[in-house]
Design an enzyme around this catalytic site. Structure first.
Site, PDB file in Angstrom:
ATOM      1  N   LYS A  99       0.761  -1.132  -0.021  1.00 35.65           N
ATOM      2  CA  LYS A  99      -0.149   0.105   0.002  1.00 35.65           C
ATOM      3  C   LYS A  99       0.876   1.111   0.011  1.00 35.65           C
ATOM      4  O   LYS A  99       0.714   1.907  -0.845  1.00 35.65           O
ATOM      5  CB  LYS A  99      -0.737   0.072   1.276  1.00 35.65           C
ATOM      6  CG  LYS A  99      -1.625   1.386   1.499  1.00 35.65           C
ATOM      7  CD  LYS A  99      -2.283   1.418   2.934  1.00 35.65           C
ATOM      8  CE  LYS A  99      -1.670   1.501   4.146  1.00 35.65           C
ATOM      9  NZ  LYS A  99      -1.143   2.828   4.553  1.00 35.65           N
ATOM     10  N   ASN A 100       1.911   1.192   0.879  1.00 35.12           N
ATOM     11  CA  ASN A 100       2.717   2.430   1.072  1.00 35.12           C
ATOM     12  C   ASN A 100       3.842   2.745  -0.162  1.00 35.12           C
ATOM     13  O   ASN A 100       4.465   3.682   0.017  1.00 35.12           O
ATOM     14  CB  ASN A 100       3.105   2.411   2.428  1.00 35.12           C
ATOM     15  CG  ASN A 100       2.274   2.870   3.446  1.00 35.12           C
ATOM     16  OD1 ASN A 100       1.083   3.083   3.314  1.00 35.12           O
ATOM     17  ND2 ASN A 100       2.757   2.768   4.581  1.00 35.12           N
ATOM     18  N   CYS A 112      -5.750  12.408  13.794  1.00 29.68           N
ATOM     19  CA  CYS A 112      -4.583  12.619  14.785  1.00 29.68           C
ATOM     20  C   CYS A 112      -4.759  11.129  15.642  1.00 29.68           C
ATOM     21  O   CYS A 112      -4.609  11.177  16.794  1.00 29.68           O
ATOM     22  CB  CYS A 112      -4.668  13.526  15.781  1.00 29.68           C
ATOM     23  SG  CYS A 112      -6.055  13.968  16.860  1.00 29.68           S
ATOM     24  N   ARG A 162       1.101  14.082  13.222  1.00 32.97           N
ATOM     25  CA  ARG A 162       1.680  13.913  11.684  1.00 32.97           C
ATOM     26  C   ARG A 162       2.096  15.175  11.122  1.00 32.97           C
ATOM     27  O   ARG A 162       1.237  15.611  10.105  1.00 32.97           O
ATOM     28  CB  ARG A 162       0.649  13.152  11.012  1.00 32.97           C
ATOM     29  CG  ARG A 162       0.081  11.849  11.827  1.00 32.97           C
ATOM     30  CD  ARG A 162       0.701  10.663  11.564  1.00 32.97           C
ATOM     31  NE  ARG A 162       1.158  10.330  10.459  1.00 32.97           N
ATOM     32  CZ  ARG A 162       0.347   9.377   9.648  1.00 32.97           C
ATOM     33  NH1 ARG A 162      -0.583   8.728  10.265  1.00 32.97           N
ATOM     34  NH2 ARG A 162       0.702   9.017   8.549  1.00 32.97           N
ATOM     35  N   ASP A 165       4.633   0.389  12.146  1.00 29.00           N
ATOM     36  CA  ASP A 165       3.569  -0.172  11.771  1.00 29.00           C
ATOM     37  C   ASP A 165       3.375  -1.879  12.139  1.00 29.00           C
ATOM     38  O   ASP A 165       2.236  -2.281  11.728  1.00 29.00           O
ATOM     39  CB  ASP A 165       3.518   0.101  10.173  1.00 29.00           C
ATOM     40  CG  ASP A 165       3.369   1.349   9.508  1.00 29.00           C
ATOM     41  OD1 ASP A 165       2.988   2.223  10.548  1.00 29.00           O
ATOM     42  OD2 ASP A 165       3.458   1.694   8.453  1.00 29.00           O
ATOM     43  N   ARG A 212      -8.611   0.053   5.099  1.00 28.71           N
ATOM     44  CA  ARG A 212      -7.732   1.120   4.520  1.00 28.71           C
ATOM     45  C   ARG A 212      -6.574   0.266   4.066  1.00 28.71           C
ATOM     46  O   ARG A 212      -5.938   0.936   3.122  1.00 28.71           O
ATOM     47  CB  ARG A 212      -7.455   2.095   5.681  1.00 28.71           C
ATOM     48  CG  ARG A 212      -8.555   3.041   5.968  1.00 28.71           C
ATOM     49  CD  ARG A 212      -7.978   4.012   6.924  1.00 28.71           C
ATOM     50  NE  ARG A 212      -6.937   4.390   6.643  1.00 28.71           N
ATOM     51  CZ  ARG A 212      -5.540   5.130   7.338  1.00 28.71           C
ATOM     52  NH1 ARG A 212      -5.921   4.692   8.845  1.00 28.71           N
ATOM     53  NH2 ARG A 212      -4.607   5.175   7.040  1.00 28.71           N
TER      54      ARG A 212
HETATM   55  N1  EPU Z   1       7.538  14.670  10.911  1.00 29.97           N
HETATM   56  C1  EPU Z   1       7.894  15.822  11.192  1.00 29.97           C
HETATM   57  N2  EPU Z   1       7.767  16.699   9.967  1.00 29.97           N
HETATM   58  C2  EPU Z   1       7.294  16.378   8.917  1.00 29.97           C
HETATM   59  C3  EPU Z   1       7.207  15.184   8.388  1.00 29.97           C
HETATM   60  C4  EPU Z   1       7.054  14.271   9.538  1.00 29.97           C
HETATM   61  O1  EPU Z   1       7.974  16.218  12.115  1.00 29.97           O
HETATM   62  O2  EPU Z   1       7.565  17.191   7.876  1.00 29.97           O
HETATM   63  C5  EPU Z   1       7.500  13.434  11.915  1.00 29.97           C
HETATM   64  C6  EPU Z   1       6.032  12.907  12.205  1.00 29.97           C
HETATM   65  O3  EPU Z   1       5.081  13.972  13.055  1.00 29.97           O
HETATM   66  C7  EPU Z   1       6.388  11.600  12.815  1.00 29.97           C
HETATM   67  C8  EPU Z   1       7.531  11.179  12.225  1.00 29.97           C
HETATM   68  O4  EPU Z   1       8.245  12.360  11.659  1.00 29.97           O
HETATM   69  O5  EPU Z   1       6.449  11.701  14.161  1.00 29.97           O
HETATM   70  C9  EPU Z   1       7.420  10.024  11.171  1.00 29.97           C
HETATM   71  O6  EPU Z   1       6.655  10.620  10.147  1.00 29.97           O
HETATM   72  P1  EPU Z   1       6.589  10.219   8.651  1.00 29.97           P
HETATM   73  O7  EPU Z   1       6.544  11.550   7.853  1.00 29.97           O
HETATM   74  O8  EPU Z   1       7.663   9.274   8.311  1.00 29.97           O
HETATM   75  O9  EPU Z   1       5.198   9.374   8.421  1.00 29.97           O
HETATM   76  P2  EPU Z   1       4.160   9.557   7.212  1.00 29.97           P
HETATM   77  O10 EPU Z   1       5.183   9.453   6.055  1.00 29.97           O
HETATM   78  O11 EPU Z   1       3.096  10.347   7.480  1.00 29.97           O
HETATM   79  C10 EPU Z   1       4.536   6.875   6.734  1.00 29.97           C
HETATM   80  C11 EPU Z   1       3.559   5.784   6.319  1.00 29.97           C
HETATM   81  C12 EPU Z   1       2.904   5.454   7.596  1.00 29.97           C
HETATM   82  C13 EPU Z   1       4.089   5.033   8.990  1.00 29.97           C
HETATM   83  C14 EPU Z   1       5.131   6.140   8.731  1.00 29.97           C
HETATM   84  C15 EPU Z   1       6.301   5.727   9.512  1.00 29.97           C
HETATM   85  C16 EPU Z   1       2.661   6.108   4.153  1.00 29.97           C
HETATM   86  C17 EPU Z   1       1.423   6.459   3.351  1.00 29.97           C
HETATM   87  N3  EPU Z   1       2.397   6.349   5.377  1.00 29.97           N
HETATM   88  O12 EPU Z   1       3.650   7.996   7.161  1.00 29.97           O
HETATM   89  O13 EPU Z   1       2.112   4.351   7.695  1.00 29.97           O
HETATM   90  O14 EPU Z   1       3.545   4.632   9.840  1.00 29.97           O
HETATM   91  O15 EPU Z   1       5.480   6.428   7.459  1.00 29.97           O
HETATM   92  O16 EPU Z   1       7.021   4.449   8.934  1.00 29.97           O
HETATM   93  O17 EPU Z   1       3.788   5.646   3.592  1.00 29.97           O
HETATM   94  C18 EPU Z   1       0.097   2.861   8.109  1.00 29.97           C
HETATM   95  O18 EPU Z   1       0.496   2.160   6.743  1.00 29.97           O
HETATM   96  O19 EPU Z   1      -0.295   2.207   8.955  1.00 29.97           O
HETATM   97  C19 EPU Z   1       0.842   4.011   8.225  1.00 29.97           C
HETATM   98  C20 EPU Z   1       0.602   4.776   9.189  1.00 29.97           C
END
Ligand code: EPU
Length: 432
Positions: free
Chosen positions: A35-36, A129, A134, A319, A411
């Protein structure tokens, strides 16, 4: 906020999972595409005016939401038998509406490619949230440095980004972000000049996206490392790409295979992406047999609790935290998991305790006193991975477990009910 409903384009519906346990599972489970990886790759198709084909895309709600968003922007999309054919000949309406962003946060992945292709993008702020903060500040900082004017209309709930053109930049991510890395990588493929991104996330899904972009004609060096170098192009062409197997789905069923009495072969996966969970299960005493793209588990010898920390790849993924917790409730002795990625991802613990588990939360750490008997009960899921954890627990609990808010499971897990029922589970899904 918990998003409780399934958005089907026009109305909201929800589902309840009813499990009867305990059941012993025996047979094979085939793993779907990631998915991701599929989500950013669908968004990447915006970068080309030609036809892109993605094979092995899982049929799950987050993917359907992303496809809906692409159609709203102007793409023609067909999605059948796990193959998505996308053609964004012309951007018709550069807007991602609130209904879309409310159901899937992945809509933020459209911002970078849409701005790069069209010079203007309006994307509803990702809502919710349910697992903690996030943030998207690194995404926006990078795009601003590339020359975009960005306003976040918080009261109206939109990010509006404009740029006649984007310029190549040197950018160091202040912290690891998966979608942030993907967003800037996609934008940089159409920026003028060279972009160097440092401290990038190195999740296999980021590399898979880079491989797809390269197939579309992008010039990217350093794939799989923390430094990505991108030479911008004036346009990308169409391409066909096969999505990697979902390592989180594979990890979830591998954990299911560790429960007493189960005998499951997990097929069509890539154990090479799963080093951290394999190591942890081995430390607990499980013997894992790898055979090409298949995995199975042998339970012989003593098992013990372990201490685990979630970390960016190649560390143990957040995850799989909730699913591993369900397994730890069945291992004698103490285990613990420190959650270092998200600051509110323990809500499954309260629900597992309703089934008879003994889990205490202290700050960002859960302490699991294992070896407890689980008994069916009424529980509520709060996010996608928490749902999977409750399904795993429900399968071994005595009696009936009812899981509300099952939309969360749909999802991200393709056909979980079917895959588990085929090997002996007793799971019903009821529309409510
Ligand atoms: N963060 C910041 N600033 C940013 C971006 C992130 O402070 O601009 C912080 C976030 O608040 C968080 C941490 O960095 O505490 C990690 O966030 P990240 O951006 O890596 O997460 P994401 O890209 O929103 C993806 C996956 C998530 C997975 C996380 C961590 C996708 C679509 N989603 O989320 O997947 O948990 O990386 O590996 O790729 C899931 O599939 O269940 C899921 C939640």
């Amino acid at each position: 906020m918990i998003r409780e409903n399934l958005y089907n384009g026009s109305s909201m519906i929800n589902y309840r999972i009813v499990l009867k346990g305990p059941t012993e599972l025996k047979g094979e489970i085939s793993i779907s595409g990631a998915k991701n990886a599929s989500l950013p790759e669908l968004a990447a198709s915006i970068l080309s005016g030609e036809r892109c084909i993605l094979e092995r895309v899982p049929e799950v709600e987050d993917i359907k939401t992303m496809i809906e968003a692409l159609k709203n922007i102007g793409a023609s999309v067909t999605f059948e038998s796990n193959r998505a054919i996308i053609n964004m000949k012309r951007v018709v309406s550069p807007v991602v509406k609130r209904e879309i962003s409310e159901t899937s946060r992945a809509s933020i992945l459209i911002l970078g490619p849409l701005l790069a292709r069209n010079g203007y993008a309006k994307v509803a702020l990702p809502g919710g949230c349910d697992i903690g903060d996030r943030n998207i500040n690194f995404h926006l900082d990078g795009l601003r440095k590339m020359g975009a004017r960005i306003e976040t209309e918080s009261e109206k709930g939109y990010i509006v980004a404009e740029a006649k053109f984007l310029s190549g930049i040197d950018f160091v991510f202040p912290g690891k972000t998966v979608t942030g890395t993907e967003n800037l990588l996609m934008a940089a493929t159409l920026a003028e000049g060279k972009t160097v991104l440092k401290n990038c996330a190195v999740e296999p899904e980021v590399s898979d996206l880079a491989d797809f972009l390269i197939a579309m004609g992008a010039e990217i060096k350093g794939v799989g490392t923390e430094t990505l170098e991108i030479k911008g192009k004036s346009g990308l062409h169409g391409a066909t790409h096969h999505v990697i197997p979902d390592r989180i789905e594979a990890g979830t069923y591998l954990i299911a295979a560790c429960f007493k009495g189960n005998d499951i072969i997990i097929k069509d996966c890539n154990p090479g992406h799963m080093g951290s969970i394999l190591n942890i299960l081995r430390r607990m005493g499980f013997k894992i047999k790898l055979d090409g793209g298949s995995m199975s588990v042998e339970r012989s010898g003593p098992l013990k609790g372990v201490d685990v920390e979630t970390e960016p790849y190649p560390g143990f993924p957040t995850d799989l935290q909730a699913q591993l917790t369900a397994l730890m409730t069945q291992i004698d002795g103490l285990s613990s998991i420190s959650e270092n990625i998200f600051n509110n991802r323990f809500r499954h613990a309260v629900e597992l305790n309703k089934l008879g588990a003994n889990i205490e939360i202290s700050g960002n750490r859960s302490i699991i006193k294992g070896g407890t008997k689980l008994k069916g009960s009424y529980v509520m899921t709060t996010d996608l991975r928490a749902s999977a954890s409750l399904v795993l627990a429900g399968l071994i609990a005595q009696g009936e477990t009812i899981i509300e808010n099952a939309y969360q499971l749909f999802r991200g897990y393709e056909n979980m009910q079917k895959k588990l029922n085929q090997i002996g589970a007793n799971i019903d899904i009821i529309e409510v």
